[in-house]
Design a protein around this motif. Structure first.
Motif, mmCIF file in Angstrom:
data_model
loop_
_atom_site.group_PDB
_atom_site.id
_atom_site.type_symbol
_atom_site.label_atom_id
_atom_site.label_comp_id
_atom_site.label_asym_id
_atom_site.label_seq_id
_atom_site.Cartn_x
_atom_site.Cartn_y
_atom_site.Cartn_z
ATOM 1 N N GLY A 124 -1.431 50.261 19.078
ATOM 2 C CA GLY A 124 -2.379 50.770 20.072
ATOM 3 C C GLY A 124 -3.820 50.634 19.585
ATOM 4 O O GLY A 124 -4.687 50.171 20.328
ATOM 5 N N LYS A 125 -4.048 51.012 18.328
ATOM 6 C CA LYS A 125 -5.400 50.922 17.764
ATOM 7 C C LYS A 125 -5.851 49.474 17.650
ATOM 8 O O LYS A 125 -7.012 49.146 17.915
ATOM 9 N N PHE A 126 -4.940 48.589 17.236
ATOM 10 C CA PHE A 126 -5.286 47.163 17.146
ATOM 11 C C PHE A 126 -5.755 46.669 18.515
ATOM 12 O O PHE A 126 -6.778 45.995 18.633
ATOM 13 N N GLU A 127 -5.002 47.062 19.557
ATOM 14 C CA GLU A 127 -5.317 46.577 20.911
ATOM 15 C C GLU A 127 -6.686 47.081 21.385
ATOM 16 O O GLU A 127 -7.474 46.315 21.944
ATOM 17 N N VAL A 128 -6.966 48.362 21.159
ATOM 18 C CA VAL A 128 -8.262 48.927 21.590
ATOM 19 C C VAL A 128 -9.402 48.240 20.837
ATOM 20 O O VAL A 128 -10.417 47.836 21.425
ATOM 21 N N SER A 129 -9.225 48.058 19.517
ATOM 22 C CA SER A 129 -10.264 47.420 18.708
ATOM 23 C C SER A 129 -10.544 45.995 19.193
ATOM 24 O O SER A 129 -11.703 45.575 19.288
ATOM 25 N N ILE A 130 -9.488 45.269 19.537
ATOM 26 C CA ILE A 130 -9.642 43.885 20.005
ATOM 27 C C ILE A 130 -10.325 43.859 21.381
ATOM 28 O O ILE A 130 -11.191 43.009 21.635
ATOM 29 N N ALA A 131 -9.962 44.818 22.256
ATOM 30 C CA ALA A 131 -10.600 44.884 23.581
ATOM 31 C C ALA A 131 -12.106 45.107 23.416
ATOM 32 O O ALA A 131 -12.921 44.446 24.082
ATOM 33 N N LEU A 132 -12.489 46.006 22.490
ATOM 34 C CA LEU A 132 -13.919 46.263 22.241
ATOM 35 C C LEU A 132 -14.597 45.019 21.676
ATOM 36 O O LEU A 132 -15.747 44.714 22.023
ATOM 37 N N ALA A 133 -13.884 44.289 20.811
ATOM 38 C CA ALA A 133 -14.452 43.058 20.240
ATOM 39 C C ALA A 133 -14.704 42.028 21.341
ATOM 40 O O ALA A 133 -15.719 41.323 21.322
ATOM 41 N N PHE A 134 -13.784 41.942 22.321
ATOM 42 C CA PHE A 134 -13.978 41.002 23.433
ATOM 43 C C PHE A 134 -15.193 41.397 24.280
ATOM 44 O O PHE A 134 -15.942 40.531 24.729
ATOM 45 N N ILE A 135 -15.398 42.708 24.476
ATOM 46 C CA ILE A 135 -16.572 43.160 25.249
ATOM 47 C C ILE A 135 -17.852 42.797 24.472
ATOM 48 O O ILE A 135 -18.818 42.292 25.048
ATOM 49 N N ALA A 136 -17.830 43.025 23.135
ATOM 50 C CA ALA A 136 -18.996 42.663 22.305
ATOM 51 C C ALA A 136 -19.273 41.167 22.421
ATOM 52 O O ALA A 136 -20.422 40.736 22.544
ATOM 53 N N TRP A 137 -18.204 40.365 22.417
ATOM 54 C CA TRP A 137 -18.377 38.907 22.545
ATOM 55 C C TRP A 137 -18.993 38.544 23.896
ATOM 56 O O TRP A 137 -19.885 37.688 23.975
#
Lengths: 154, 154
Positions: A124-137
């Motif tokens: 779950g944490k991996f997924e949230v972190s990756i979603a935030l990284a995509f928004i930053a991108w």
């Protein structure tokens, strides 16, 4: 040089930079709080890449604040060329990091079923972190396109 | 609209398109010849993305050949806008696919050591296919930048 939405030394440019910095920082925070993330190269790369992104965006946010405060125009070709190179490098690294981590998470969640079979795995944490990284991108991609447009339309 | 190296309807543009198509095709060929690639989402995504890339580049290569043959100028804003959107979409998808597959291969080769412990695992083929995908992405990135430059400098 034209002044467009999101160009350096404007309020919209500052909001974009703060957004990039905030999302990259949040992505790092959630990733490092996930158990055992450091065993996987892709997740370490995400932290490193988001760190670079946050530093770059923070630097440019400070420059925007300075330019807004003393009403200085940042639209000169040398400065914009520097922003273009920095933005493109960080944008490419951020996309690469987000996709790499997403691929490893999909492997864990879907292809091997580790997330279901090993509950202490912080999927779950991996997924949230990756979603935030995509928004930053996404935010850095907007900045990159604006900068390139400014440079090309000189 | 300026004519720069790699712009549509020129010999350099045609060479770039043929290169993109060839590397994407080679990447697909090597990946599908690797045993069990279809068990992993990232590798299936690489094949799909490189397929799209090869089709797009083939289409534009044919258009370049046609333009060179009848000496038609392809530098009009509507056509270049279409090329920009297509190039950016395929370039982003190609980079995402190459990075995803690279992350999964690094996981197999380095983080878990599957490549050493399971010799029938086609790690070598995965690596070659991903390297070819990165070259294809590099070529499409050059085309994308040239197209965007052309559009912005109208």
């Amino acid at each position: 040089m034209k002044v467009v939405v999101g160009s350096p030394g404007t309020w919209t440019g500052l909001v974009l930079r703060i957004g990039q910095c905030a999302f990259a920082g949040a992505s790092i925070g959630i990733m490092v709080s996930a158990l055992g993330f450091s065993n996987y190269t892709a997740f370490c790369y995400l932290v490193a890449s988001m760190g670079l992104q946050a530093l770059w965006s923070l630097g440019l946010a400070c420059l925007d604040i300075y330019a807004l405060k003393i009403k200085r125009d940042l639209h000169n070709p040398v400065l914009v060329s520097l922003f273009v190179v920095g933005d493109w490098v960080t944008a490419t690294l951020s996309l690469a990091a987000a996709c790499s981590s997403a691929a490893v998470t999909v492997l864990f969640a879907r292809d091997t079923g580790f997330c279901r079979s090993i509950p202490q795995f912080s999927c779950g944490k991996f997924e949230v972190s990756i979603a935030l990284a995509f928004i930053a991108w996404l935010l850095i991609a907007i900045s990159s396109l604006v900068m390139f447009w400014l440079l090309a339309s000189v």
